[in-house]
Scaffold this motif. Structure first.
Motif, PDB file in Angstrom:
ATOM      1  N   THR A   6      19.110  72.239  34.455  1.00  0.00           N
ATOM      2  CA  THR A   6      19.597  73.508  34.983  1.00  0.00           C
ATOM      3  C   THR A   6      19.882  73.371  36.476  1.00  0.00           C
ATOM      4  OG1 THR A   6      17.326  74.241  35.386  1.00  0.00           O
ATOM      5  CG2 THR A   6      18.312  74.831  33.260  1.00  0.00           C
ATOM      6  N   VAL A   7      20.450  74.422  37.047  1.00  0.00           N
ATOM      7  CA  VAL A   7      20.735  74.449  38.475  1.00  0.00           C
ATOM      8  C   VAL A   7      20.155  75.724  39.065  1.00  0.00           C
ATOM      9  CG1 VAL A   7      22.832  73.058  38.305  1.00  0.00           C
ATOM     10  CG2 VAL A   7      22.991  75.538  38.109  1.00  0.00           C
ATOM     11  N   ARG A   8      19.794  75.642  40.341  1.00  0.00           N
ATOM     12  CA  ARG A   8      19.360  76.831  41.063  1.00  0.00           C
ATOM     13  C   ARG A   8      20.004  76.815  42.438  1.00  0.00           C
ATOM     14  NH1 ARG A   8      13.058  76.161  43.142  1.00  0.00           N
ATOM     15  NH2 ARG A   8      13.413  74.363  44.529  1.00  0.00           N
ATOM     16  N   ALA A   9      20.242  78.004  42.967  1.00  0.00           N
ATOM     17  CA  ALA A   9      20.859  78.118  44.280  1.00  0.00           C
ATOM     18  C   ALA A   9      19.782  78.335  45.331  1.00  0.00           C
ATOM     19  CB  ALA A   9      21.858  79.274  44.294  1.00  0.00           C
ATOM     20  N   VAL A  10      20.049  77.840  46.538  1.00  0.00           N
ATOM     21  CA  VAL A  10      19.083  77.951  47.635  1.00  0.00           C
ATOM     22  C   VAL A  10      19.811  78.306  48.925  1.00  0.00           C
ATOM     23  CG1 VAL A  10      17.489  76.282  46.600  1.00  0.00           C
ATOM     24  CG2 VAL A  10      19.237  75.489  48.216  1.00  0.00           C
ATOM     25  N   LEU A  11      19.103  78.972  49.813  1.00  0.00           N
ATOM     26  CA  LEU A  11      19.584  79.175  51.170  1.00  0.00           C
ATOM     27  C   LEU A  11      19.109  78.016  52.024  1.00  0.00           C
ATOM     28  CD1 LEU A  11      18.914  82.975  51.884  1.00  0.00           C
ATOM     29  CD2 LEU A  11      21.014  81.902  51.079  1.00  0.00           C
ATOM     30  N   GLU A  12      20.035  77.379  52.713  1.00  0.00           N
ATOM     31  CA  GLU A  12      19.674  76.298  53.621  1.00  0.00           C
ATOM     32  C   GLU A  12      19.325  76.893  54.980  1.00  0.00           C
ATOM     33  OE1 GLU A  12      23.140  73.905  53.447  1.00  0.00           O
ATOM     34  OE2 GLU A  12      22.648  73.034  51.496  1.00  0.00           O
ATOM     35  N   ARG A  13      18.219  76.417  55.564  1.00  0.00           N
ATOM     36  CA  ARG A  13      17.679  77.014  56.780  1.00  0.00           C
ATOM     37  C   ARG A  13      17.714  76.068  57.984  1.00  0.00           C
ATOM     38  NH1 ARG A  13      17.008  82.509  55.745  1.00  0.00           N
ATOM     39  NH2 ARG A  13      15.747  82.874  53.871  1.00  0.00           N
TER      40      ARG A  13
END
Length: 464
Positions: free
Chosen positions: A351-358
């Motif tokens: 599966t895939v998940r989205a993330v916020l890059e910080r």
């Protein structure tokens, strides 16, 4: 209310009026073939595009079929060097767009006429009919896409005005309509739907340039058809044929009209404009509770509830880097903390998940974001992409330059704080300025006040 059979063509003048009784359409014109099955709309997914439409429309005498237009599912032929029908001039100079919505008698609305701009927001207290207004728009869009009446209105009784009294035959129903502007000028579509005792379209009228181009009427309540007549302007002024009473006649015209006379081309051009303008709608209702879990990668087309947001970001990250980068900038304006990018992680289970890059800090999975942040991201993604990235009925036969996506967002500001709502309004008006995307949504009083201060936004107060 009058639901006895809708509208007739007036051959002595350029106007047409609703009939108070079943209209006398006369015998089928001699210039029309006597029998023939109405071609079904191309399959676009969903059981509403049913094969029985042909049998119902051609089951009796007078089932005229002049010939099939080349634009299946909602438009006619495009003549060289101009607009369809050759009357508007410059077919690509104006994208069809819905500019007026009419709720003559629909749920709690009576004689309501709403002008629609590039960004239109409906506001008002609970129960004022905000959601119902958008529902009427979406219903017209789905009917133009070929969905059947019972699919579009599974709870049609709720759409009948509460105080509507049945007529002598025990019939009750509702009326809705719209105006679509484009190369052919303003074209008006009006619809009368009987709900009791049986759900059916009993009257439909398509008008443009002061002329009634299509009119349908209920002739025999015992048959599942209405009698349709459309403008021909050839050796016979009109062509008559039965149409199914559960499908929109305007959407069927391109499959029935040959386009051999100026009158037929005018009808095809008007029908194309209405269908293109209405079908280019995407109803978006982000559901944050469904957006947090990882999802399997797929074709990357955003669904109505945006539960596959991570899958779509996985696609845009690769296929649309410029738009993806812009979305990351928009995310930075509406999410808490520094945001330097939007990333997608492929997990071990496929599966895939989205993330916020910080930046130099650890990434934040979207699952950790608040409801308002997730809704903000999903709505921003919808505005920044287009039909190719949305799970909607694409009109492949029409150049993209002639299409404008309309985003329908009930509760546009639900869960958003004032900053997020302001950013979203600015994004919507900026993108709508070029004509590719339009927005119709509902908002609360606070966002409505913000919108009134935002250039390019039309606010409709339903409490007025």
């Amino acid at each position: 209310m009058d639901l006895t059979g809708g509208f007739t063509l007036d051959h002595s003048s350029s106007t047409a009026a609703p009939c108070s009784g079943a209209p006398s359409l006369g015998a089928p014109s001699t210039g029309a073939p006597t029998t023939g099955a109405a071609p079904r709309l191309p399959s676009q997914g969903g059981p509403g595009r049913r094969a029985r439409a042909g049998a119902e429309a051609g089951g009796g005498s007078g089932g005229a079929s002049e010939g099939e237009g080349t634009f299946a599912g909602g438009a006619g032929r495009l003549p060289e060097g101009g607009s369809p029908g050759g009357r508007g001039g410059g077919g690509l100079r104006a994208r069809p767009a819905v500019t007026e919505l009419r709720l003559s008698a629909f749920a709690g609305h009576r004689s309501a006429v709403h002008a629609l701009g590039p960004v239109t927001l409906f506001t008002g207290p609970s129960g004022s009919g905000k959601s119902t207004t958008l529902r009427a728009y979406e219903a017209l869009a789905r009917l133009c896409a070929g969905d059947s009446l019972d699919e579009v209105f599974p709870d049609a009784a709720d759409c009948v005005p509460e105080r509507a009294r049945p007529d002598a035959q025990g019939r009750r129903g509702f009326r809705i309509g719209c105006t679509v502007d484009g190369p052919e000028g303003p074209v008006h579509l009006d619809l009368a739907v009987q709900v009791e005792p049986r759900l059916r379209i009993v009257g439909e009228r398509l008008t443009g340039r002061g002329r009634t181009l299509l009119a349908t009427a209920l002739r025999d309540p015992g048959r599942p058809t209405v009698q349709a007549e459309w403008h021909t302007a050839g050796t016979t002024p009109v062509t008559r044929a039965p149409f199914p009473d559960d499908l929109l006649g305007t959407a069927l015209l391109p499959l029935r009209v040959a386009g051999k006379t100026p009158g037929q081309l005018e009808v095809l051009a008007a029908a194309e404009q209405v269908v293109v303008g209405l079908r280019s709608a995407f109803a978006c209702n982000p559901r944050p509770e469904r957006m947090r879990a990882p999802v399997p990668p797929g074709e990357g087309r955003l669904r109505r509830g945006c539960d596959n947001l991570a899958e779509v970001l996985h696609r845009t990250h690769t296929d649309c880097p410029r738009r993806h980068h812009r979305l990351a900038a928009v995310a930075a304006a509406g999410c808490v903390g520094p945001v330097t990018g939007l990333g997608v992680q492929e997990l071990a289970e496929g599966t895939v998940r989205a993330v916020l890059e910080r930046g130099g800090r650890p990434v934040t999975p979207l699952a950790r974001l608040g409801d308002g942040e997730l809704r903000y991201l999903a709505l921003a993604l919808t505005l920044l992409t287009g039909p190719g990235v949305l799970a909607m009925d694409r009109i492949a036969e029409v150049p993209e330059a002639m299409q404008s996506l309309t985003l329908l967002a009930d509760g546009l500001d639900r869960g958003l704080d004032e900053r997020q709502a302001g950013e979203l309004l600015g994004l919507a008006t900026g993108i709508a300025a070029d004509g590719h995307i339009r927005v119709a949504g509902t908002v609360g009083a606070r966002t409505a006040a913000q919108a009134r201060r935002t250039p390019g936004v039309t606010v409709v107060d339903l409490s007025a």
